[in-house]
Design an enzyme around this catalytic site. Structure first.
Site, PDB file in Angstrom:
ATOM      1  NE  ARG A 274       6.901   0.798   5.215  1.00  0.00           N
ATOM      2  CZ  ARG A 274       5.682   0.244   5.103  1.00  0.00           C
ATOM      3  NH1 ARG A 274       5.560  -1.032   4.778  1.00  0.00           N
ATOM      4  NH2 ARG A 274       4.601   0.958   5.325  1.00  0.00           N
TER       5      ARG A 274
ATOM      6  CE  LYS B 104      27.477  -2.516  -5.435  1.00  0.00           C
ATOM      7  NZ  LYS B 104      27.809  -1.531  -6.466  1.00  0.00           N
TER       8      LYS B 104
ATOM      9  NE  ARG C   6      -1.621  -2.393   2.816  1.00  0.00           N
ATOM     10  CZ  ARG C   6      -1.957  -3.651   2.581  1.00  0.00           C
ATOM     11  NH1 ARG C   6      -3.161  -3.937   2.192  1.00  0.00           N
ATOM     12  NH2 ARG C   6      -1.096  -4.629   2.773  1.00  0.00           N
ATOM     13  CB  THR C   7       3.268   2.590   2.495  1.00  0.00           C
ATOM     14  OG1 THR C   7       2.430   2.037   3.517  1.00  0.00           O
ATOM     15  CG2 THR C   7       3.754   3.951   2.911  1.00  0.00           C
TER      16      THR C   7
ATOM     17  CG  HIS D 240       3.018   3.931   8.780  1.00  0.00           C
ATOM     18  ND1 HIS D 240       3.162   4.780   7.705  1.00  0.00           N
ATOM     19  CD2 HIS D 240       2.657   2.724   8.244  1.00  0.00           C
ATOM     20  CE1 HIS D 240       2.893   4.127   6.592  1.00  0.00           C
ATOM     21  NE2 HIS D 240       2.583   2.884   6.884  1.00  0.00           N
TER      22      HIS D 240
HETATM   23  N1   CP Z   1      -0.425  -0.114   6.018  1.00  0.00           N
HETATM   24  C1   CP Z   1       0.788  -0.348   5.464  1.00  0.00           C
HETATM   25  O1   CP Z   1       1.806   0.277   5.809  1.00  0.00           O
HETATM   26  O2   CP Z   1       0.778  -1.291   4.482  1.00  0.00           O
HETATM   27  P1   CP Z   1       2.026  -1.742   3.608  1.00  0.00           P
HETATM   28  O3   CP Z   1       2.989  -2.455   4.525  1.00  0.00           O
HETATM   29  O4   CP Z   1       1.456  -2.636   2.534  1.00  0.00           O
HETATM   30  O5   CP Z   1       2.668  -0.511   3.034  1.00  0.00           O
END
Ligand code: CP
Length: 309
Positions: free
Chosen positions: A107, A85, A57-58, A135
């Site tokens: 992320r 590396k 999603r993100t 998040h």
């Molecule tokens: N909700 C969420 O962060 O989903 P993903 O891990 O698929 O990005």
């Protein structure tokens, strides 16, 4: 105007800042619903997406958001970058700056990693999830989805049930919803509640019934099997029975309550299939809200960058 170089977390976000992001996301959603996916707000800008952890999603919604705003978008998977590396995060940031990136969307499995990147990079950094910390765009899209349904956030009773301890989503929602005047209730096995979360504003509940009674929002959280040592609860079946939400549990919430989950869902564990597919479920709307919220964050950070020139 949002006056930030980076969007790292909601721990220090004000009601005014969150409201500005949600109002802008409303406008973005209207554009998307009208089929307008070629907007000019980030024309000539570059965004690099740097994910050191899996995502569906993100990652895709950040990419769509930046593209719909007219940016050039580069994707780097950690396994195929020079990080593999041995390059440090600081050197990676300097390299991406030298390529004149405007935004770095990251992320990372380590809490705090985007904060370090933001310190060294001239580019604006957006935290797309850092370890067990925060998040922020997930919580913003959750709040947008709630606000669309109820018309407001203040006074809402939001029941969060699941793996609170390993959840960055729970923490960002707690900070954001508290700033907006909502009550956040939490319920999980003792082993999955982080110490001190009540001091950060959560109302810890002693039973599923107490958590869901009269709630406006019922939010399930994924059991994060990849983050936890074995032994936090006896079995998935018992977890589902005592901490999962089923159709009967839902009757405790208000009649116009909504069901939410950040995804990915362990179907039949946090929520039964019936609850996931229930008419009150907003899980797919959350995904749509995700694109609008990420467009709003990128636009507002970009407006501030341009105003500093
Ligand atoms: N909700 C969420 O962060 O989903 P993903 O891990 O698929 O990005």
């Amino acid at each position: 105007m949002l006056k930030r170089k980076d969007l790292l977390g909601l721990i220090d976000a004000t009601k005014e800042e969150i409201t500005e992001i949600l109002d802008t996301a409303d406008v973005m959603k209207r554009h998307l619903k009208a089929g307008e996916k070629q907007l000019p707000y980030l024309k000539g800008k570059t965004a690099t997406i740097l994910f050191y952890e899996n995502s569906t999603r993100t990652r895709t919604s950040f990419e769509l958001a930046a593209k719909y705003l007219g940016a050039t978008v580069i994707n780097i998977a950690a396994g195929s970058s020079s990080v593999a590396k041995g390059e440090t995060l600081v050197d990676t940031g300097k390299t991406l700056d030298a390529q004149l990136n405007d935004f770095l969307i990251m992320r990372h499995p380590m809490g705090g990693a985007p904060y370090l990147l933001a310190k060294v990079a001239k580019a604006g950094v957006l935290n797309a999830g850092d370890g067990m910390n925060e998040h922020p765009t997930q919580a913003l899209l959750d709040m947008l989805t709630m606000r669309e349904h109820f018309g407001h956030l203040d006074g809402l009773k939001v029941a969060i049930v699941g793996d609170i301890k390993h959840s960055r989503v729970a923490k960002s929602n707690l900070f954001g919803l508290n700033a907006m005047g909502a009550q956040v209730r939490m319920y999980a096995p003792e082993t999955l509640i982080p110490k001190g979360i009540d001091k950060l504003g959560a109302k810890l509940c002693k039973s599923k019934e107490e958590t869901l009674e009269d709630a406006d929002v019922v939010m399930g959280l994924r059991i994060q099997l990849e983050r936890q040592q074995a032994g936090n609860f006896p079995s998935l079946n018992e977890y589902a029975e005592f901490y999962g939400v089923n159709g009967k549990d839902l009757k405790l919430a208000k009649p116009n309550a909504v069901i939410m989950h950040p995804g990915p869902v362990n179907r039949g564990v946090e929520l039964t299939g019936k609850v996931i597919d229930h008419e009150k479920s907003r899980i797919e709307e959350q995904v749509f809200s995700g694109i609008a919220v990420r467009m709003a964050c990128l636009k507002l950070l970009n407006d501030y960058r341009d105003s500093c020139k």
